[in-house]
Design an enzyme around this catalytic site. Structure first.
Site, PDB file in Angstrom:
ATOM      1  N   GLU A   1      31.688  25.352  97.781  1.00  0.00           N
ATOM      2  CA  GLU A   1      32.486  24.125  97.654  1.00  0.00           C
ATOM      3  C   GLU A   1      33.247  23.782  98.938  1.00  0.00           C
ATOM      4  O   GLU A   1      34.362  23.258  98.896  1.00  0.00           O
ATOM      5  CB  GLU A   1      33.458  24.224  96.475  1.00  0.00           C
ATOM      6  CG  GLU A   1      32.759  24.294  95.127  1.00  0.00           C
ATOM      7  CD  GLU A   1      33.707  24.059  93.959  1.00  0.00           C
ATOM      8  OE1 GLU A   1      34.934  24.049  94.164  1.00  0.00           O
ATOM      9  OE2 GLU A   1      33.201  23.866  92.822  1.00  0.00           O
TER      10      GLU A   1
ATOM     11  N   GLU B   1      28.303  28.086  88.819  1.00  0.00           N
ATOM     12  CA  GLU B   1      29.410  28.171  87.855  1.00  0.00           C
ATOM     13  C   GLU B   1      29.105  27.177  86.741  1.00  0.00           C
ATOM     14  O   GLU B   1      28.623  26.075  87.008  1.00  0.00           O
ATOM     15  CB  GLU B   1      30.764  27.807  88.488  1.00  0.00           C
ATOM     16  CG  GLU B   1      31.258  28.742  89.563  1.00  0.00           C
ATOM     17  CD  GLU B   1      32.570  28.269  90.201  1.00  0.00           C
ATOM     18  OE1 GLU B   1      33.151  27.268  89.701  1.00  0.00           O
ATOM     19  OE2 GLU B   1      33.009  28.880  91.190  1.00  0.00           O
TER      20      GLU B   1
END
Length: 453
Positions: free
Chosen positions: A165, A267
């Site tokens: 990210e 995730e």
């Protein structure tokens, strides 16, 4: 005549060691090594068997604690028992100490049939999304390469993440993309140059609708040495009760169809309306298996954010199972991995680099150029990285030794490995070896029959 020769040879072999054979003490048995996992086509493979990630994200204490759970056998063996109860086959660890030994915990994971997906960064050694240029330097890459050195030796190291990210919903964060992609290139070149097996390297992306596809395409465009081995993203869009269509997962499958690399969720697991983990049913179905290769549920331990499925008490043996633990365990039993190849493509393909626009603005790098590897990091390809700085090192984000130019296409290719072998290219699609086994058996019987004539 031939049968006599065969009998004589057998008799001679027997006479070589006359007398009783001393009994040797039997060593303790360890589990067989897990088959290494490769990325080929748009899927992962353990040998010739399609491999799906059915795992969990694991970082006791969270990022703030900066603890390596795989360097402490008290911690890892406590939690591996819970992983076995759940039935997961993979764990993701976000931060490790590359100055420590991980043999015992990696063996314990292997004995439990569990693979590792590992982030190579930590808070001190990583790309700074706000100031990416100075943070991409030789000190940073030395830490990254030292992490690879430590974990490449284990057969159950499934893959490495070059970043997590780094590109997010902040418009300026996309400017970090060339530096993360350069790191991915450098990692793949280092793995090949040091003669390691082709451990897949990829990126874990935020699920940002405005740049999701641009990010995915960017990591799969350019020359072969510049492209990732897989793409992963963190997706919390399925909030139960929901469905394949209502969650928008159907559109994501449609958008990624034909992407050409393995894709999985690094995730997943929304907590908005409670956690039944019903989305695992879709992830393991033929609606998704031709495009996705499973995923990693976030996360194992409660870290003050409501996501964990157990409560831990420091380094003690105490593990309190939350109700979500049993829910996830039940979901893994209810939704097994698909059989066969799941409709996977056998061909790995690249895509066009995304067009630069108001959203995807990479500054001076344009749609496809990348920074050259820092001059001071080139020696690691032939000499190795040496000892890692660990989690308490001085840090790298302003350590100097930055890139000073633009990389030439193909400059990250591996021309020779530390063992003298060519290390370029990607793994070939898995082959069904049963035909060779049958041919070998037939040949053996034919030889014996001929000798007996």
């Amino acid at each position: 005549m031939r049968s006599f020769a065969l009998a004589s040879a057998l008799a001679a072999a027997t006479m070589v060691h006359a007398g009783p054979t001393p009994t040797e003490p039997e060593l303790p048995k360890r589990a067989d090594s897990l088959p290494t996992v490769t990325a080929s086509g748009n899927a992962f493979w353990a040998g010739s068997t399609r491999f799906y990630l059915r795992g969990i994200d694991y970082q006791p204490g969270g990022s703030s604690a900066n603890i390596d759970p795989l360097a402490d056998t008290t911690i890892c063996k406590r939690d591996i028992e819970k992983f076995k109860q759940l039935g997961v086959n993979t764990v993701r660890v976000y931060s490790v100490d590359n100055s420590k030994d991980h043999k015992d915990c990696m063996q314990a994971l292997s004995d439990a049939g569990i693979y590792l997906v590992l982030d190579v960064n930590n808070p001190q050694y990583s790309i700074n999304r706000d100031k990416p240029a100075p943070s991409y330097n030789d000190v940073y890459l030395q830490s990254v390469f030292a992490t690879i050195d430590e974990f490449a030796k284990y057969d159950n190291t499934l893959a490495f993440f070059s970043g997590n990210e780094v590109i997010n919903d902040k418009p300026e964060s996309v400017k970090s993309a060339p530096y993360v992609k350069a790191t991915t290139r450098d990692m793949r070149q280092y793995i090949g140059s040091r003669g390691y097996r082709k451990i897949p390297v990829g990126y874990s992306a935020a699920d940002v609708s405005t740049n999701r596809m641009q990010t995915a395409d960017y990591f799969n465009c350019g020359t072969d040495d510049e492209r990732s081995d897989f793409f992963a993203f963190n997706d919390y869009s399925w909030c139960a009760p929901s469905s394949f269509q209502q969650s928008g997962w159907d559109q994501k499958v449609k958008n990624f169809t034909g992407y050409g690399l393995p894709i999985f969720l690094s995730e997943w697991g929304c907590i908005t309306n409670g956690r039944t983990f019903e989305e695992l049913g879709a992830l393991m179905s033929n609606e998704m298996s031709s495009v996705y290769s499973g995923g990693l549920m976030y996360e194992y331990s409660r870290e003050g954010n409501g996501y964990g499925i157990v409560e831990l008490s420091g380094e003690s043996d105490s593990v309190k199972e939350e109700p979500e633990f049993a829910n996830f365990q039940s979901a893994l039993k209810k939704y097994p991995a698909p059989s066969g190849d799941g409709g996977a493509s056998k061909t790995t393909t690249s895509v066009a680099c995304p067009t630069v626009d108001d959203v995807w603005d990479l500054d001076e790098w344009g749609p496809s150029n990348l920074p050259a590897i820092p001059e001071g990091a080139k020696k690691y390809m032939t000499e190795g990285a040496g000892s890692g700085p660990g989690l308490k090192g001085a840090g790298s984000q302003n350590a100097g030794g930055t890139s000073t130019g633009t990389a030439s296409p193909g400059s990250g290719s591996v021309t020779a490995t530390a063992s003298g072998h060519n290390g370029s290219g990607r793994p070939a699609p898995p082959m069904d070896m049963s035909v060779f086994a049958i041919a070998g058996i037939v040949g053996a019987f034919t030889l014996v029959g001929t000798l007996l004539l």
